[in-house]
Design a protein around this motif. Structure first.
Motif, PDB file in Angstrom:
ATOM      1  N   VAL A 157       0.837  -1.200   0.000  1.00 15.37           N
ATOM      2  CA  VAL A 157       0.000   0.000   0.000  1.00 15.37           C
ATOM      3  C   VAL A 157       0.871   1.247   0.000  1.00 15.37           C
ATOM      4  N   SER A 158       1.934   1.233  -0.796  1.00 13.95           N
ATOM      5  CA  SER A 158       2.807   2.402  -0.915  1.00 13.95           C
ATOM      6  C   SER A 158       2.029   3.575  -1.486  1.00 13.95           C
ATOM      7  N   ILE A 159       2.454   4.778  -1.121  1.00 14.26           N
ATOM      8  CA  ILE A 159       1.783   5.990  -1.596  1.00 14.26           C
ATOM      9  C   ILE A 159       2.089   6.201  -3.072  1.00 14.26           C
ATOM     10  N   THR A 160       1.048   6.276  -3.878  1.00 11.46           N
ATOM     11  CA  THR A 160       1.169   6.609  -5.298  1.00 11.46           C
ATOM     12  C   THR A 160       0.139   7.661  -5.645  1.00 11.46           C
ATOM     13  N   ASP A 161       0.241   8.212  -6.842  1.00 16.56           N
ATOM     14  CA  ASP A 161      -0.679   9.272  -7.243  1.00 16.56           C
ATOM     15  C   ASP A 161      -2.127   8.775  -7.290  1.00 16.56           C
ATOM     16  N   ASN A 162      -2.327   7.587  -7.803  1.00 17.97           N
ATOM     17  CA  ASN A 162      -3.681   7.059  -7.956  1.00 17.97           C
ATOM     18  C   ASN A 162      -4.062   6.034  -6.896  1.00 17.97           C
ATOM     19  N   PHE A 163      -3.147   5.755  -5.975  1.00 21.35           N
ATOM     20  CA  PHE A 163      -3.353   4.755  -4.932  1.00 21.35           C
ATOM     21  C   PHE A 163      -3.860   3.440  -5.527  1.00 21.35           C
ATOM     22  N   ARG A 164      -2.922   2.665  -6.039  1.00 23.00           N
ATOM     23  CA  ARG A 164      -3.244   1.358  -6.601  1.00 23.00           C
ATOM     24  C   ARG A 164      -2.485   0.273  -5.844  1.00 23.00           C
ATOM     25  N   PRO A 165      -3.077  -0.256  -4.779  1.00 22.72           N
ATOM     26  CA  PRO A 165      -2.398  -1.294  -3.995  1.00 22.72           C
ATOM     27  C   PRO A 165      -2.171  -2.544  -4.836  1.00 22.72           C
ATOM     28  N   LYS A 166      -1.106  -3.241  -4.540  1.00 27.32           N
ATOM     29  CA  LYS A 166      -0.747  -4.451  -5.265  1.00 27.32           C
ATOM     30  C   LYS A 166      -0.679  -5.614  -4.293  1.00 27.32           C
ATOM     31  N   LYS A 167      -1.311  -6.720  -4.661  1.00 25.97           N
ATOM     32  CA  LYS A 167      -1.259  -7.898  -3.801  1.00 25.97           C
ATOM     33  C   LYS A 167       0.103  -8.559  -3.936  1.00 25.97           C
ATOM     34  N   ILE A 168       0.770  -8.761  -2.802  1.00 31.05           N
ATOM     35  CA  ILE A 168       2.095  -9.377  -2.795  1.00 31.05           C
ATOM     36  C   ILE A 168       1.991 -10.898  -2.822  1.00 31.05           C
ATOM     37  N   THR A 169       1.141 -11.437  -1.923  1.00 33.08           N
ATOM     38  CA  THR A 169       1.005 -12.894  -1.854  1.00 33.08           C
ATOM     39  C   THR A 169      -0.251 -13.251  -1.085  1.00 33.08           C
ATOM     40  N   THR A 170      -0.607 -14.530  -1.156  1.00 33.75           N
ATOM     41  CA  THR A 170      -1.673 -15.111  -0.356  1.00 33.75           C
ATOM     42  C   THR A 170      -1.086 -16.247   0.473  1.00 33.75           C
ATOM     43  N   LEU A 171      -1.385 -16.268   1.759  1.00 33.40           N
ATOM     44  CA  LEU A 171      -0.861 -17.296   2.655  1.00 33.40           C
ATOM     45  C   LEU A 171      -1.997 -18.190   3.147  1.00 33.40           C
TER      46      LEU A 171
END
Length: 449
Positions: A157-171
């Motif tokens: 959930v890094s700060i970006t202009d459009n706020f587009r979170p990226k899924k890293i993994t599923t445990l």
């Protein structure tokens, strides 16, 4: 007489349903006709006013619960007001977590909503494949979420202009796409109810209604330990990163302390703290250079606390905080302050006196019309006047933001003990003002599961 009471209850619920017509977006106190938001002075105990007198302020055109009833007490050094209120149509909010920039909420839906902190600007939402987001936890740029499929998802959930979170993994991870889809042996077998993260060891702890606690290595993305922790649902986990102790609580009424075996990944039980027969629902840890206190909230309405001995490292029971009428559902601790949310629809603010374990209730925040399910807090300033933002979600399907200011004042004179006992007797007989939706759930036996 009984039929007359039933008619009154139904008419009350019907009237309340007509009044509940709330928007989806946050509504602020500044939206009212008055130019300035009203600051609410609060008393150390609930008012003895009847339920029919609440709310006593004019309704906001956007939500009737934006501001709480005014409470005045010149001897108490605390000021609060509700600055934002949101009514949700996607079900109950189960969890709240904060980062330096964002507020995240998990609910019955598949969406994890995101708000800008502290102005509560809506940033959008994260959509998962599975709903029932029971527990969420933010740590730096990572967000951990749990879902009804008994899996954990890790997001960037890094700060970006459009706020587009990226899924890293599923445990746990699937070993192969071609394998027959079945539950992993490392996967929880029931709802994952709580999360805790050890920043030093990069270990994520998950507690579940299957009575187990699991430790996950985030760097290597796999489970390093799994153990049966309790005889009932595991409801909360907190970690003391100074010594590595892991604290868990359960519906079996116990609080336990676990420690990792040196040089290994396995955990051993070092101490069991059990001072109540009722289920323990929440934990909070207060750490400072001089003290370490553990708080637990249980279904009997009590908050027990333990203090750590400096020499032996043992936790000694220091007493309990009494004031809530029903179950404690959530706890948070910041410095010498403890915030508790309860099934009685109130939030209490407690302060520990410097140099000892004596606590006093500074305020009772009223405004929710259902059990307060989760809390989060951030410190705005810690100068002469301490300012905090409190985020609360209730099973009345509302999410509220409170600004709390604590002023340094001299200790007030003790009240007349006879009058104090009379007031407590009246307060004990009072019932919280609950929303019709909560009354229906209560009658159906679905309290806060």
């Amino acid at each position: 007489m009984e039929s007359h009471g039933e008619v009154d209850l139904r008419s009350f619920m019907d009237e309340e349903r007509k009044n509940i017509n709330l928007p989806r977006r946050l509504s602020f106190g500044a939206h009212q006709n008055s130019a300035e938001p009203r600051m609410l002075f609060t008393s150390p105990r609930p008012s003895s006013a009847s339920a029919t007198s609440i709310p006593i302020r004019p309704m906001s055109p956007e939500t009737p619960w934006t501001l709480s009833p005014v409470r005045t007490s010149p001897t108490q050094p605390l000021l609060y007001h509700c600055i934002a209120s949101l009514h949700r149509h996607e079900g109950n909010i189960f969890s709240i977590t904060l980062t330096k920039d964002f507020i995240f909420t998990g609910s019955e839906s598949k969406r994890i909503h995101v708000w800008k902190q502290p102005d509560c600007t809506e940033m959008g939402y994260i959509r998962a494949n599975s709903g029932q987001v029971r527990a969420i936890l933010a740590s730096g740029r990572m967000l951990f979420t749990t879902h009804s499929d008994c899996k954990i998802r890790v997001w960037n959930v890094s700060i970006t202009d459009n706020f587009r979170p990226k899924k890293i993994t599923t445990l746990p991870q699937r070993k192969s796409f071609f394998l027959f889809p079945r539950k992993s042996t490392l996967q929880h077998r029931n709802i994952i109810s709580c999360l805790a993260y050890n920043h030093e060891e990069k270990l994520l702890y998950t507690g579940s209604w299957d009575r187990t606690v699991k430790a996950w290595n985030i760097s290597e993305k796999h489970c390093v330990d799994s153990f049966v922790a309790h005889d009932g649902h595991v409801n909360a986990i907190v970690i003391n990163e100074h010594d590595g102790c892991v604290f868990t609580c359960s519906s079996d009424g116990s609080v336990k302390i676990w420690r990792r075996v040196f040089g290994e990944s396995s955990h051993i039980l070092t101490m069991t703290l059990k001072f109540q027969l009722s289920p323990v629902n929440a934990l909070a840890l207060s750490l400072s250079q001089s003290t370490c206190l553990l708080y637990s909230g249980s279904s009997d309405g009590l908050i027990n606390f333990w203090e750590k001995e400096k020499m032996s490292g043992r936790y000694n029971h220091g007493g309990f905080l009494q004031g809530h009428h029903f179950a404690i559902l959530c706890l948070i601790a910041i410095g010498d302050l403890v915030f508790s949310g309860s099934e009685d629809s109130t939030i209490r603010i407690w302060r520990r006196e410097e140099g000892n374990c004596l606590h006093s209730c500074l305020s009772v925040i009223e405004g929710h019309h259902g059990p307060v399910r989760c809390l989060a807090a951030s410190l705005e300033s810690d100068n002469v006047v301490k300012s905090l933002l409190i985020y609360s979600a209730s099973l009345d399907q509302t999410f509220k933001v409170w600004r709390v200011k604590i002023y340094p004042t001299e200790k007030a004179n003790l009240e007349d003990p006879v009058k104090d006992q009379q007031r407590e007797a009246v307060e004990f007989e009072m019932s919280p003002v609950l929303s019709p939706s909560w009354v229906e759930k209560k009658l159906q036996g679905d309290h806060f599961q």
